[in-house]
Design a protein around this motif. Structure first.
Motif, PDB file in Angstrom:
ATOM      1  N   ALA A 221      52.607  38.458  37.751  1.00  0.00           N
ATOM      2  CA  ALA A 221      52.309  38.322  35.943  1.00  0.00           C
ATOM      3  C   ALA A 221      51.640  36.768  35.923  1.00  0.00           C
ATOM      4  CB  ALA A 221      53.623  38.422  35.392  1.00  0.00           C
ATOM      5  N   TRP A 222      51.081  37.207  34.795  1.00  0.00           N
ATOM      6  CA  TRP A 222      49.908  35.791  34.795  1.00  0.00           C
ATOM      7  C   TRP A 222      50.461  35.919  33.069  1.00  0.00           C
ATOM      8  CZ3 TRP A 222      47.886  38.934  38.265  1.00  0.00           C
ATOM      9  CH2 TRP A 222      47.589  38.280  39.034  1.00  0.00           C
ATOM     10  N   GLU A 223      51.856  34.777  33.080  1.00  0.00           N
ATOM     11  CA  GLU A 223      52.067  33.704  31.226  1.00  0.00           C
ATOM     12  C   GLU A 223      51.531  32.628  30.660  1.00  0.00           C
ATOM     13  OE1 GLU A 223      55.651  36.608  30.963  1.00  0.00           O
ATOM     14  OE2 GLU A 223      55.959  34.813  33.041  1.00  0.00           O
ATOM     15  N   ASP A 224      51.345  32.995  29.476  1.00  0.00           N
ATOM     16  CA  ASP A 224      50.762  31.312  29.244  1.00  0.00           C
ATOM     17  C   ASP A 224      49.893  30.281  30.729  1.00  0.00           C
ATOM     18  OD1 ASP A 224      50.315  28.904  27.589  1.00  0.00           O
ATOM     19  OD2 ASP A 224      51.612  27.847  28.548  1.00  0.00           O
ATOM     20  N   CYS A 225      48.651  31.483  31.313  1.00  0.00           N
ATOM     21  CA  CYS A 225      47.746  30.673  31.641  1.00  0.00           C
ATOM     22  C   CYS A 225      46.398  30.497  31.196  1.00  0.00           C
ATOM     23  CB  CYS A 225      47.815  30.738  33.119  1.00  0.00           C
ATOM     24  SG  CYS A 225      48.773  31.124  34.344  1.00  0.00           S
ATOM     25  N   GLY A 226      45.206  29.954  31.819  1.00  0.00           N
ATOM     26  CA  GLY A 226      43.961  30.043  30.810  1.00  0.00           C
ATOM     27  C   GLY A 226      43.816  28.885  29.962  1.00  0.00           C
ATOM     28  N   SER A 227      42.891  28.519  29.215  1.00  0.00           N
ATOM     29  CA  SER A 227      42.159  27.677  28.373  1.00  0.00           C
ATOM     30  C   SER A 227      40.937  28.659  27.914  1.00  0.00           C
ATOM     31  CB  SER A 227      41.735  26.582  29.014  1.00  0.00           C
ATOM     32  OG  SER A 227      40.071  26.897  29.625  1.00  0.00           O
ATOM     33  N   ALA A 228      40.985  27.586  26.677  1.00  0.00           N
ATOM     34  CA  ALA A 228      40.037  28.631  25.583  1.00  0.00           C
ATOM     35  C   ALA A 228      38.209  28.619  26.365  1.00  0.00           C
ATOM     36  CB  ALA A 228      39.915  27.167  24.338  1.00  0.00           C
ATOM     37  N   SER A 229      38.317  27.303  27.489  1.00  0.00           N
ATOM     38  CA  SER A 229      37.125  27.474  28.449  1.00  0.00           C
ATOM     39  C   SER A 229      37.417  28.784  29.414  1.00  0.00           C
ATOM     40  CB  SER A 229      36.802  26.947  28.017  1.00  0.00           C
ATOM     41  OG  SER A 229      37.296  25.661  29.163  1.00  0.00           O
ATOM     42  N   GLU A 230      38.296  28.947  30.291  1.00  0.00           N
ATOM     43  CA  GLU A 230      38.549  29.477  30.889  1.00  0.00           C
ATOM     44  C   GLU A 230      39.727  31.063  31.203  1.00  0.00           C
ATOM     45  OE1 GLU A 230      37.765  26.682  34.651  1.00  0.00           O
ATOM     46  OE2 GLU A 230      39.405  26.261  33.746  1.00  0.00           O
ATOM     47  N   ALA A 231      38.795  31.839  32.180  1.00  0.00           N
ATOM     48  CA  ALA A 231      40.006  33.147  32.344  1.00  0.00           C
ATOM     49  C   ALA A 231      41.470  32.350  32.624  1.00  0.00           C
ATOM     50  CB  ALA A 231      39.271  33.977  32.482  1.00  0.00           C
ATOM     51  N   CYS A 232      42.153  33.306  33.212  1.00  0.00           N
ATOM     52  CA  CYS A 232      43.226  33.118  34.359  1.00  0.00           C
ATOM     53  C   CYS A 232      43.088  33.374  36.120  1.00  0.00           C
ATOM     54  CB  CYS A 232      45.016  33.953  33.680  1.00  0.00           C
ATOM     55  SG  CYS A 232      45.137  33.818  31.573  1.00  0.00           S
ATOM     56  N   THR A 233      42.337  34.435  35.760  1.00  0.00           N
ATOM     57  CA  THR A 233      41.582  35.005  37.498  1.00  0.00           C
ATOM     58  C   THR A 233      40.334  34.787  37.672  1.00  0.00           C
ATOM     59  OG1 THR A 233      44.497  36.068  37.483  1.00  0.00           O
ATOM     60  CG2 THR A 233      42.569  36.939  38.524  1.00  0.00           C
ATOM     61  N   LEU A 234      39.451  33.747  38.525  1.00  0.00           N
ATOM     62  CA  LEU A 234      38.640  34.149  38.553  1.00  0.00           C
ATOM     63  C   LEU A 234      38.267  34.752  39.735  1.00  0.00           C
ATOM     64  CD1 LEU A 234      35.765  32.611  38.000  1.00  0.00           C
ATOM     65  CD2 LEU A 234      36.101  30.949  38.702  1.00  0.00           C
ATOM     66  N   LEU A 235      37.014  35.563  39.847  1.00  0.00           N
ATOM     67  CA  LEU A 235      36.544  36.182  41.508  1.00  0.00           C
ATOM     68  C   LEU A 235      35.116  35.545  41.280  1.00  0.00           C
ATOM     69  CD1 LEU A 235      38.515  39.498  41.305  1.00  0.00           C
ATOM     70  CD2 LEU A 235      39.366  36.696  42.199  1.00  0.00           C
ATOM     71  N   ARG A 236      34.690  34.753  42.408  1.00  0.00           N
ATOM     72  CA  ARG A 236      33.490  34.722  42.825  1.00  0.00           C
ATOM     73  C   ARG A 236      32.888  34.802  43.710  1.00  0.00           C
ATOM     74  NH1 ARG A 236      32.913  28.437  40.672  1.00  0.00           N
ATOM     75  NH2 ARG A 236      35.371  28.704  42.429  1.00  0.00           N
ATOM     76  N   ASN A 237      31.567  34.844  44.060  1.00  0.00           N
ATOM     77  CA  ASN A 237      31.087  34.984  45.394  1.00  0.00           C
ATOM     78  C   ASN A 237      31.266  34.027  46.803  1.00  0.00           C
ATOM     79  OD1 ASN A 237      30.130  37.925  44.900  1.00  0.00           O
ATOM     80  ND2 ASN A 237      29.177  38.006  44.528  1.00  0.00           N
ATOM     81  N   SER A 238      30.932  33.186  45.655  1.00  0.00           N
ATOM     82  CA  SER A 238      30.108  31.712  45.855  1.00  0.00           C
ATOM     83  C   SER A 238      30.331  30.310  44.886  1.00  0.00           C
ATOM     84  CB  SER A 238      28.366  31.481  46.484  1.00  0.00           C
ATOM     85  OG  SER A 238      28.326  30.697  46.980  1.00  0.00           O
ATOM     86  N   THR A 239      30.647  29.187  46.228  1.00  0.00           N
ATOM     87  CA  THR A 239      31.199  28.171  44.654  1.00  0.00           C
ATOM     88  C   THR A 239      28.964  27.267  44.626  1.00  0.00           C
ATOM     89  OG1 THR A 239      30.882  26.335  46.317  1.00  0.00           O
ATOM     90  CG2 THR A 239      32.747  27.632  45.085  1.00  0.00           C
ATOM     91  N   ALA A 240      29.138  25.894  44.088  1.00  0.00           N
ATOM     92  CA  ALA A 240      27.593  25.616  43.836  1.00  0.00           C
ATOM     93  C   ALA A 240      26.988  25.132  45.477  1.00  0.00           C
ATOM     94  CB  ALA A 240      27.706  24.499  43.353  1.00  0.00           C
ATOM     95  N   PRO A 241      25.575  25.204  45.801  1.00  0.00           N
ATOM     96  CA  PRO A 241      25.419  25.349  46.609  1.00  0.00           C
ATOM     97  C   PRO A 241      25.882  23.215  47.339  1.00  0.00           C
ATOM     98  CG  PRO A 241      23.659  26.250  45.612  1.00  0.00           C
ATOM     99  CD  PRO A 241      25.128  25.975  44.540  1.00  0.00           C
ATOM    100  N   GLY A 242      25.684  23.500  48.334  1.00  0.00           N
ATOM    101  CA  GLY A 242      26.265  21.946  48.896  1.00  0.00           C
ATOM    102  C   GLY A 242      26.989  21.984  48.800  1.00  0.00           C
ATOM    103  N   THR A 243      28.056  22.720  48.202  1.00  0.00           N
ATOM    104  CA  THR A 243      29.665  22.286  48.369  1.00  0.00           C
ATOM    105  C   THR A 243      30.175  23.307  48.813  1.00  0.00           C
ATOM    106  OG1 THR A 243      29.905  23.946  46.693  1.00  0.00           O
ATOM    107  CG2 THR A 243      29.823  21.988  45.557  1.00  0.00           C
ATOM    108  N   PHE A 244      31.706  22.876  49.285  1.00  0.00           N
ATOM    109  CA  PHE A 244      32.811  23.389  50.283  1.00  0.00           C
ATOM    110  C   PHE A 244      32.407  24.874  49.021  1.00  0.00           C
ATOM    111  CE2 PHE A 244      36.686  25.657  51.757  1.00  0.00           C
ATOM    112  CZ  PHE A 244      37.245  25.700  52.777  1.00  0.00           C
ATOM    113  N   GLY A 245      32.112  26.360  50.333  1.00  0.00           N
ATOM    114  CA  GLY A 245      32.652  27.231  49.157  1.00  0.00           C
ATOM    115  C   GLY A 245      31.268  28.418  48.956  1.00  0.00           C
ATOM    116  N   PHE A 246      30.172  27.048  48.856  1.00  0.00           N
ATOM    117  CA  PHE A 246      29.342  28.640  49.076  1.00  0.00           C
ATOM    118  C   PHE A 246      29.158  29.524  50.324  1.00  0.00           C
ATOM    119  CE2 PHE A 246      24.615  28.632  49.961  1.00  0.00           C
ATOM    120  CZ  PHE A 246      24.295  28.956  49.203  1.00  0.00           C
ATOM    121  N   SER A 247      28.291  30.506  49.738  1.00  0.00           N
ATOM    122  CA  SER A 247      28.316  31.749  50.485  1.00  0.00           C
ATOM    123  C   SER A 247      27.013  32.475  50.421  1.00  0.00           C
ATOM    124  CB  SER A 247      29.624  32.514  49.974  1.00  0.00           C
ATOM    125  OG  SER A 247      29.717  33.681  50.827  1.00  0.00           O
TER     126      SER A 247
END
Length: 363
Positions: A221-247
């Motif tokens: 359960a997710w309760e009182d999470c997130g913000s006006a600009s961000e969702a509670c749960t974020l799934l991505r393929n990659s981060t930005a090039p040149g950073t840890f998590g780039f894929s």
């Protein structure tokens, strides 16, 4: 020194203390007496008795066993954080103590957090097969003390063969303490399990995944999470090039079963297949018997971008006004998505809609 258990005390330590009393005899300085090999040890063919606790390890973390020839101390299969100095009193910074227990699970193992409130600044799971286990979602609470580092980081070393695998977190509450910073961040991981976890009071994204495969959320359960600009749960393929998590790979086969999101501000779940310039398909996200509800909604409940496909939603519940808003926004999904399946969508009015698959506008 060896002693008998105390009547009414030594909870869950009787077996260890009796073994030590019957089979261990020490000199005053803690070393073994040369004549201390007992008749009991001799009857099982044991020729030596190695009883000195390994340096730097509390005796509570070890049990007396044998290797077929000698009695020896062996590490307990469950690593209790209180044996590493954690207090769980809601005041003490328990970060270092709990991290020591986690690091002790070199080849995997269960790190147990008994009932308590553990204040931490950030923990890191590095070893495959590490299981964080609490006494229950309200009984065991990991609470952010300060800072914005992830409350728990579960990263591999790199893409594909560098993945962290088989890690899990179960029966705990993870609290952001009304501060920003993810509660769980996992980059480069697969085959992980999150069971009966409450993610609570997190300003911004609570869960942040990049290149994660074959992972399950069960009764979370997710309760009182997130913000006006961000969702509670974020799934991505990659981060930005040149950073840890780039894929150049993707996130796929993520399952949410009997999960609940409440009190979010801008989306419960965001699936971003394009971040970092990714051209791979984020795919295989399954939501079964889940619920999303909030009084404040700055954006669609489920948000997707291009390069996202095969989303399966079954027995999904949300209030009727939210569903109507979702319909007006193309069912909360990108117009370029493919293979979207919505089955038995349940409304708060008791009505049901069945759709398989959902056609999306092409312009």
């Amino acid at each position: 020194m060896a002693r008998l258990p105390k009547p009414g005390g030594d909870h869950e330590k009787w077996a260890h203390l009796l073994n030590e009393y019957l089979l261990v005899a020490h000199n005053p300085d803690g070393t073994q007496r040369s004549d201390s090999i007992s008749a009991l040890a001799a009857t099982v063919g044991l020729t030596d008795l190695k009883t000195i606790n390994p340096a730097g390890q509390p005796v509570g973390n070890f049990v007396l066993s044998n290797d077929g020839a000698n009695l020896k101390w062996k590490a307990d299969t469950v690593l209790d954080v209180t044996n590493y100095g954690a207090k769980g009193d809601g005041v003490t910074d328990d970060t270092a103590a709990i991290q020591s227990a986690i690091d002790a699970a070199v080849n995997g193992g269960t790190v147990f957090l008994p009932r308590g409130v553990y204040m931490v600044t950030g923990l890191v799971i590095r070893n495959k097969g590490t299981n964080i286990l609490g006494d229950g979602r309200w009984a065991t609470r990991l609470v952010r003390l300060s800072g914005t580092a992830p409350l728990i980081t579960m990263n591999g070393s790199g893409t594909k063969i560098g993945h962290l695998r088989y890690a899990s977190i179960n029966n705990v509450m993870l609290s952001g303490n009304f501060m920003p910073g993810p509660l769980v961040r996992s980059y480069y991981a697969d085959t992980c399990l999150f069971g009966q976890i409450n993610f609570i009071h997190c300003v911004g994204r609570a869960v942040d995944f990049v290149e994660v495969w074959d992972t399950r959320f069960l009764e979370c359960a997710w309760e009182d999470c997130g913000s006006a600009s961000e969702a509670c749960t974020l799934l991505r393929n990659s981060t930005a090039p040149g950073t840890f998590g780039f894929s150049k790979d993707n996130t796929n086969q993520i399952y949410f079963t009997c999960c609940r999101w409440e009190g979010f501000r801008n989306g419960a779940l965001r699936l971003d297949g394009t971040f970092g310039g990714s051209t791979e398909l984020l795919n295989g996200v399954f939501m079964v018997s889940c619920k999303m509800e909030t009084l404040v909604a700055a954006g669609p409940f489920i948000q997707t971008t291009n390069n996202t496909t095969v989303i399966f939603v079954n027995h999904y519940t949300l209030p009727l006004p939210d569903l109507m808003q979702a319909m007006q926004r193309q069912l909360m999904l990108s117009r370029t998505m493919r293979r979207i399946y919505l089955c038995l969508m349940c409304l708060s009015t008791g009505e049901m809609y069945r759709a398989l698959p959902v056609p999306l506008p092409t312009s």
